[in-house]
Design a protein around this motif. Structure first.
Motif, PDB file in Angstrom:
ATOM      1  N   CYS A  49      71.192 -18.094  33.873  1.00 30.41           N
ATOM      2  CA  CYS A  49      69.903 -19.009  33.004  1.00 30.41           C
ATOM      3  C   CYS A  49      69.797 -20.546  33.623  1.00 30.41           C
ATOM      4  CB  CYS A  49      70.010 -18.893  31.924  1.00 30.41           C
ATOM      5  SG  CYS A  49      69.865 -17.247  30.995  1.00 30.41           S
ATOM      6  N   LEU A  50      71.194 -20.960  33.705  1.00 29.25           N
ATOM      7  CA  LEU A  50      71.794 -22.241  34.040  1.00 29.25           C
ATOM      8  C   LEU A  50      71.689 -22.529  35.946  1.00 29.25           C
ATOM      9  CD1 LEU A  50      74.735 -23.576  32.532  1.00 29.25           C
ATOM     10  CD2 LEU A  50      72.614 -24.221  32.117  1.00 29.25           C
ATOM     11  N   ARG A  51      72.026 -21.587  36.278  1.00 28.25           N
ATOM     12  CA  ARG A  51      71.210 -21.344  37.842  1.00 28.25           C
ATOM     13  C   ARG A  51      69.928 -21.594  38.243  1.00 28.25           C
ATOM     14  NH1 ARG A  51      70.366 -18.679  42.117  1.00 28.25           N
ATOM     15  NH2 ARG A  51      70.119 -17.088  40.521  1.00 28.25           N
ATOM     16  N   LEU A  52      69.515 -20.283  37.551  1.00 28.25           N
ATOM     17  CA  LEU A  52      67.615 -21.178  37.780  1.00 28.25           C
ATOM     18  C   LEU A  52      67.328 -22.217  37.177  1.00 28.25           C
ATOM     19  CD1 LEU A  52      67.015 -17.218  36.284  1.00 28.25           C
ATOM     20  CD2 LEU A  52      67.243 -17.817  38.515  1.00 28.25           C
ATOM     21  N   GLU A  53      67.660 -22.401  35.939  1.00 28.21           N
ATOM     22  CA  GLU A  53      66.442 -24.187  35.952  1.00 28.21           C
ATOM     23  C   GLU A  53      67.698 -24.931  36.537  1.00 28.21           C
ATOM     24  OE1 GLU A  53      67.125 -27.176  31.567  1.00 28.21           O
ATOM     25  OE2 GLU A  53      68.567 -24.880  31.703  1.00 28.21           O
ATOM     26  N   ALA A  54      68.674 -24.752  36.492  1.00 30.23           N
ATOM     27  CA  ALA A  54      68.812 -25.796  38.543  1.00 30.23           C
ATOM     28  C   ALA A  54      67.852 -25.815  39.546  1.00 30.23           C
ATOM     29  CB  ALA A  54      70.423 -26.129  38.961  1.00 30.23           C
ATOM     30  N   CYS A  55      67.508 -24.785  40.333  1.00 26.66           N
ATOM     31  CA  CYS A  55      66.490 -24.200  40.983  1.00 26.66           C
ATOM     32  C   CYS A  55      64.664 -24.602  40.412  1.00 26.66           C
ATOM     33  CB  CYS A  55      66.479 -22.702  40.832  1.00 26.66           C
ATOM     34  SG  CYS A  55      68.206 -21.883  41.433  1.00 26.66           S
ATOM     35  N   GLU A  56      65.053 -24.428  39.822  1.00 27.80           N
ATOM     36  CA  GLU A  56      63.415 -25.118  39.314  1.00 27.80           C
ATOM     37  C   GLU A  56      63.570 -26.698  39.540  1.00 27.80           C
ATOM     38  OE1 GLU A  56      58.988 -24.734  38.046  1.00 27.80           O
ATOM     39  OE2 GLU A  56      60.985 -23.106  38.839  1.00 27.80           O
ATOM     40  N   SER A  58      65.238 -28.636  40.397  1.00 29.47           N
ATOM     41  CA  SER A  58      65.393 -29.449  42.282  1.00 29.47           C
ATOM     42  C   SER A  58      63.401 -28.665  42.987  1.00 29.47           C
ATOM     43  CB  SER A  58      66.262 -27.827  42.504  1.00 29.47           C
ATOM     44  OG  SER A  58      66.503 -29.031  44.631  1.00 29.47           O
ATOM     45  N   ARG A  59      62.979 -27.588  42.400  1.00 36.47           N
ATOM     46  CA  ARG A  59      62.263 -27.584  43.214  1.00 36.47           C
ATOM     47  C   ARG A  59      60.734 -28.856  42.552  1.00 36.47           C
ATOM     48  NH1 ARG A  59      56.841 -25.255  42.105  1.00 36.47           N
ATOM     49  NH2 ARG A  59      57.734 -25.450  39.957  1.00 36.47           N
ATOM     50  N   LEU A  60      60.892 -28.557  41.436  1.00 32.32           N
ATOM     51  CA  LEU A  60      60.196 -29.640  40.905  1.00 32.32           C
ATOM     52  C   LEU A  60      60.005 -30.992  41.849  1.00 32.32           C
ATOM     53  CD1 LEU A  60      60.226 -28.928  37.298  1.00 32.32           C
ATOM     54  CD2 LEU A  60      58.377 -28.089  39.383  1.00 32.32           C
ATOM     55  N   TYR A  61      62.028 -31.164  41.732  1.00 29.50           N
ATOM     56  CA  TYR A  61      61.536 -32.812  42.267  1.00 29.50           C
ATOM     57  C   TYR A  61      61.794 -33.168  43.560  1.00 29.50           C
ATOM     58  CZ  TYR A  61      64.865 -36.202  44.993  1.00 29.50           C
ATOM     59  OH  TYR A  61      65.388 -36.975  44.847  1.00 29.50           O
ATOM     60  N   LYS A  62      61.564 -32.106  44.217  1.00 37.35           N
ATOM     61  CA  LYS A  62      61.050 -31.699  45.756  1.00 37.35           C
ATOM     62  C   LYS A  62      59.981 -32.227  45.726  1.00 37.35           C
ATOM     63  CE  LYS A  62      65.463 -29.129  48.005  1.00 37.35           C
ATOM     64  NZ  LYS A  62      64.954 -27.769  48.028  1.00 37.35           N
ATOM     65  N   GLU A  63      58.902 -31.326  45.127  1.00 37.92           N
ATOM     66  CA  GLU A  63      57.448 -31.859  45.337  1.00 37.92           C
ATOM     67  C   GLU A  63      57.605 -33.597  44.162  1.00 37.92           C
ATOM     68  OE1 GLU A  63      55.828 -28.622  42.368  1.00 37.92           O
ATOM     69  OE2 GLU A  63      56.504 -27.565  43.192  1.00 37.92           O
TER      70      GLU A  63
END
Length: 139
Positions: A49-56, A58-63
């Motif tokens: 869950c922590l890994r998926l939250e970190a990926c999300e 990161s995606r929002l930050y890149k956008e």
């Protein structure tokens, strides 16, 4: 598999003192085999869950960064046949040219050629500016 191995892809080698403390903590917890298995599964689920939250995140930050970058880009419009100057930061005189626009491609790519050479090359439109020819009027 330990959380360290899941994150970093290799085993964690602990110093001897830390190993002894880890063994002591395991003895204090005195978990049975079944309870330890359940606890481990919960830890792995939490890690996922922590890994998926970190990926999300990161995606929002890149956008957001891409949106800010795209907002500051000045779109350059050149037509075939226009004379342009090419920006080159390696030279002392940074603007070089004039070059003729031979072809316009999508996403700001331009094919340029020098009037004295039949060869052409591709350039990003952000490195170009329109070349203004001064016309002298003699009366």
């Amino acid at each position: 598999m330990s959380p360290f191995r899941l994150v970093y892809g290799k085993a964690c080698h602990l110093p001897v003192e830390v190993k002894h403390k880890a063994y002591w903590i395991v003895k204090e917890c005195n978990l049975g085999l079944r309870e330890a298995e359940i606890e481990r599964k919960l830890q792995l689920q939490e890690l996922e869950c922590l890994r998926l939250e970190a990926c999300e995140n990161s995606r929002l930050y890149k956008e957001r960064v891409k949106a800010m970058h795209d907002k500051n880009i000045k779109r350059r419009e050149f037509r075939v046949g226009d004379l342009v100057l090419l920006y080159n930061s390696r030279l002392r005189s940074r603007w070089k040219g004039p070059y003729r626009v031979e072809k316009v491609e999508p996403y700001g790519v331009f094919h340029l050629s020098h009037p004295s050479s039949p060869n052409f090359f591709k350039v990003n439109g952000h490195r170009l500016k329109l070349y203004h020819v001064l016309i002298s009027s003699s009366a």
